[in-house]
Design a protein around this motif. Structure first.
Motif, short mmCIF file in Angstrom:
data_model
loop_
_atom_site.label_atom_id
_atom_site.label_comp_id
_atom_site.label_asym_id
_atom_site.label_seq_id
_atom_site.Cartn_x
_atom_site.Cartn_y
_atom_site.Cartn_z
N LEU A 342 90.88 64.61 56.80
CA LEU A 342 92.11 64.83 56.03
C LEU A 342 93.36 64.53 56.86
O LEU A 342 94.44 64.34 56.31
CB LEU A 342 92.16 66.26 55.51
N ARG A 343 93.23 64.52 58.17
CA ARG A 343 94.34 64.07 59.01
C ARG A 343 94.44 62.54 58.97
O ARG A 343 95.54 61.98 59.01
CB ARG A 343 94.14 64.55 60.45
N ARG A 344 93.32 61.87 58.89
CA ARG A 344 93.33 60.40 58.90
C ARG A 344 93.74 59.81 57.55
O ARG A 344 94.43 58.79 57.50
CB ARG A 344 91.94 59.88 59.31
N ALA A 345 93.33 60.45 56.46
CA ALA A 345 93.58 59.89 55.13
C ALA A 345 95.06 59.63 54.86
O ALA A 345 95.44 58.50 54.48
CB ALA A 345 92.98 60.80 54.05
N PRO A 346 95.96 60.61 55.02
CA PRO A 346 97.38 60.34 54.73
C PRO A 346 98.02 59.40 55.74
O PRO A 346 99.01 58.72 55.41
CB PRO A 346 98.02 61.73 54.77
N GLY A 352 100.09 52.22 54.24
CA GLY A 352 99.91 51.39 53.06
C GLY A 352 98.49 50.89 52.89
O GLY A 352 98.24 49.97 52.10
N ASP A 353 97.54 51.49 53.60
CA ASP A 353 96.14 51.07 53.55
C ASP A 353 95.39 51.95 52.55
O ASP A 353 94.84 53.00 52.91
CB ASP A 353 95.52 51.19 54.95
N ALA A 354 95.34 51.53 51.28
CA ALA A 354 94.71 52.34 50.24
C ALA A 354 93.21 52.46 50.44
O ALA A 354 92.62 53.51 50.15
CB ALA A 354 95.00 51.73 48.87
N SER A 355 92.57 51.41 50.94
CA SER A 355 91.12 51.48 51.14
C SER A 355 90.77 52.43 52.27
O SER A 355 89.79 53.19 52.19
CB SER A 355 90.56 50.09 51.42
N GLY A 356 91.55 52.41 53.35
CA GLY A 356 91.32 53.36 54.44
C GLY A 356 91.51 54.78 53.96
O GLY A 356 90.73 55.68 54.32
N PHE A 396 98.87 59.93 47.76
CA PHE A 396 99.27 59.11 46.62
C PHE A 396 100.80 58.94 46.58
O PHE A 396 101.31 57.87 46.22
CB PHE A 396 98.77 59.72 45.31
N LEU A 397 101.52 59.98 46.97
CA LEU A 397 102.99 59.86 47.05
C LEU A 397 103.38 58.79 48.06
O LEU A 397 104.26 57.97 47.81
CB LEU A 397 103.61 61.21 47.45
N ALA A 398 102.73 58.83 49.23
CA ALA A 398 103.04 57.84 50.27
C ALA A 398 102.70 56.42 49.82
O ALA A 398 103.36 55.46 50.23
CB ALA A 398 102.27 58.18 51.56
N LEU A 399 101.69 56.29 48.95
CA LEU A 399 101.28 54.99 48.45
C LEU A 399 102.12 54.55 47.25
O LEU A 399 101.89 53.46 46.69
CB LEU A 399 99.80 55.01 48.05
N GLY A 400 103.06 55.40 46.82
CA GLY A 400 103.91 55.07 45.69
C GLY A 400 103.23 55.23 44.34
O GLY A 400 103.67 54.63 43.35
N ARG A 401 102.19 56.04 44.29
CA ARG A 401 101.44 56.24 43.05
C ARG A 401 101.73 57.66 42.55
O ARG A 401 100.91 58.57 42.66
CB ARG A 401 99.96 56.01 43.28
#
Length: 497
Positions: A342-346, A352-356, A396-401
């Protein structure tokens, strides 16, 4: 002299039995290589065990445990017991022969793992009344003195050398400090600023327990009130470590205590939105953890460092979490592994790496589904489905979704976690932010208005700053509606009160 009876069941041993155990008892404990056996109450009355407990040295307790005649004529190998404890044989040797452990998480975990009776211990297990156990009688006089301690501490009266704004900032934590004073920590929080001539192991032990009490006080008073307390206590203890006299045994024990206190001071600085003050404490904690050969403390420090630098240095944040995963391989519990993913996901989301991001969330969810573990450290108890949904929403916020962020964060509101109120409030504020980004200003205002009283109660500037950003967005003239004006007015009134 050999035993003619089995020490486990009392049965007569065959003349040619050279194991010290009867055949049924050997069969009953064939799994002792994987888990500690269940021992009888009389086990703890064995003189070497009692002596080790009276010396308040868990390493010696473990050695006496291994060599107990209950296990047969041959002592349990260090490699076996080290496997139970999640450390190497070399580390166990240092634990048994080195200075006493002072790190409360490790003391509590190992004591519970070996099923040491709580009343025989000199420290408090989670859920026990303060000062329960063998240490209570020894400290009766000290507790009486501690009960008379002043519970409102003014750090503004602390020595002015080197603290800057922190040393000058006044604070009064009232009920929260009452708990800290009751724990015997006034020697670090108040009183004369002079460095004592000598530091004892008792003082180091109390310094180690301060972290546990700060965590409990944080839940009551919030980081805004306690950040200066932790920083002041750390400065006081560091000055003692640098200038006082003490034995090598005490000096080694100080490393783990100061590392843990550094991590707690850093976390409180993060939650108080004093992020620039946090990083030096985490770097110090990593250094001290390595000196003390304490990988659990190092992993905690790296976990907090990954959180601290996620927005400003997401690539480095990934590396910190990856290092923590590597160091904890072989002993990390599912919850700890969940937290590290959960530290790595955000961090991937910020990059901007949605797959990661998706890959790390899948790993986190898989680990969380494995459930809690008896070896879970205290600092991972907040890791639950609410936290997973919250991190998912922030990512999702960071990804603009924004729409997906609203879905994830709203799931937290629908299924609150009462034991983690601060996180509940934090993610509710972030839900208001997501609703605004989605374009629903009235929904954002309704959520923000509803959570406003709770934000004022938890004393977390990190949370307050996010709500202030929501207020700033909703106060723009183009966003003016009856609902948005109602929130902005209530917010301004609450801030000015």
């Amino acid at each position: 002299m050999t035993h003619s009876n089995c020490p486990r069941c009392g049965g007569r041993l065959a003349r040619d039995n050279n194991t010290g155990r009867c055949t049924p008892c050997q069969a009953a404990e064939r799994d002792r290589l994987s888990v500690p056996p269940v021992v009888p109450a009389s086990f703890w009355d064995h003189e070497p065990v009692r002596l080790a407990l009276s010396e308040r040295h868990l390493g010696r307790v473990i050695r006496a445990y291994r060599c107990h005649p209950y296990h047969g004529r041959v002592a349990l190998p260090q490699s076996v017991v080290a496997g139970w404890l999640g450390i190497t044989q070399a580390q166990l040797s240092r634990v048994e022969n080195g200075p006493p452990l002072v790190h409360l998480d490790r003391l509590s975990h190992w004591a519970q793992l070996l099923r040491v009776p709580p009343e025989s211990l000199w420290f408090r297990l989670p859920g026990q009344p303060r000062w329960a156990g063998a240490g209570a009688a020894d400290n009766a006089h000290g507790d009486e003195q501690r009960g008379q301690a002043v519970v409102a501490v003014n750090v503004g009266e602390a020595p002015k050398q080197g603290g800057g704004a922190t040393d000058r900032r006044r604070f009064n934590v009232l009920a929260a400090l009452a708990g800290l004073a009751a724990g015997g920590h006034t020697y670090l929080l108040a009183g004369p600023a002079e460095v004592p001539g000598n530091i004892s192991l008792e003082q180091v032990r109390l310094a180690g327990s301060l972290v546990d009490d700060l965590r409990q006080a944080d839940a009551v008073a919030g980081a805004d009130l306690l950040c200066d307390v932790a920083i002041h206590a750390h400065a006081r203890l560091s000055a003692w470590a640098a200038r006082a006299s003490y034995s090598r045994e005490v000096g080694d024990a100080l490393q783990s205590a100061l590392a843990d206190l550094s991590i707690e001071a850093a976390w409180l600085a993060i939650d108080a939105d004093r992020r620039s003050e946090a990083r030096p404490y985490l770097h110090e904690a990593i250094t001290r953890a390595r000196i003390a050969d304490d990988p659990q403390v190092e992993v905690r420090a790296l976990t907090h460092l990954s959180l601290l630098i996620r927005e400003s240095q997401p690539g480095e944040s990934l590396h910190c979490a990856e290092a923590a995963l590597r160091i904890s391989a072989g002993w990390a519990t599912p919850r700890l592994t969940t937290l590290l993913h959960l530290r790595r996901a955000p961090a991937y989301a910020v990059l901007g790496d949605a797959s990661g991001f998706s890959r790390e969330m899948t790993k986190a969810r898989r680990e969380l589904d494995r459930g809690p573990h008896e070896d879970d450290q205290g600092f991972v108890h907040f890791v639950n489905d609410q936290e997973l949904k919250g991190i998912e929403g922030l990512s999702f916020l960071a990804l603009g979704r924004a729409e997906r962020a609203v879905q994830s964060l709203r799931a937290i509101i629908a299924n609150p976690s009462p034991n983690h109120r601060r996180n509940q409030v934090y993610y509710t504020v972030r839900l208001a932010e997501a609703a605004y980004q989605q374009g629903d200003v009235n929904e954002a205002a309704r959520i923000a208005l509803h959570v406003l009283p709770a934000v004022r109660q938890i004393n977390s500037k990190r949370v307050s700053q996010h709500l202030a950003q929501v207020r700033g967005s909703l106060a723009a003239p183009q966003q003016a509606t009856t609902t948005t004006r109602q929130f902005v007015d209530a917010y301004d009134q609450a801030v000015s009160a």
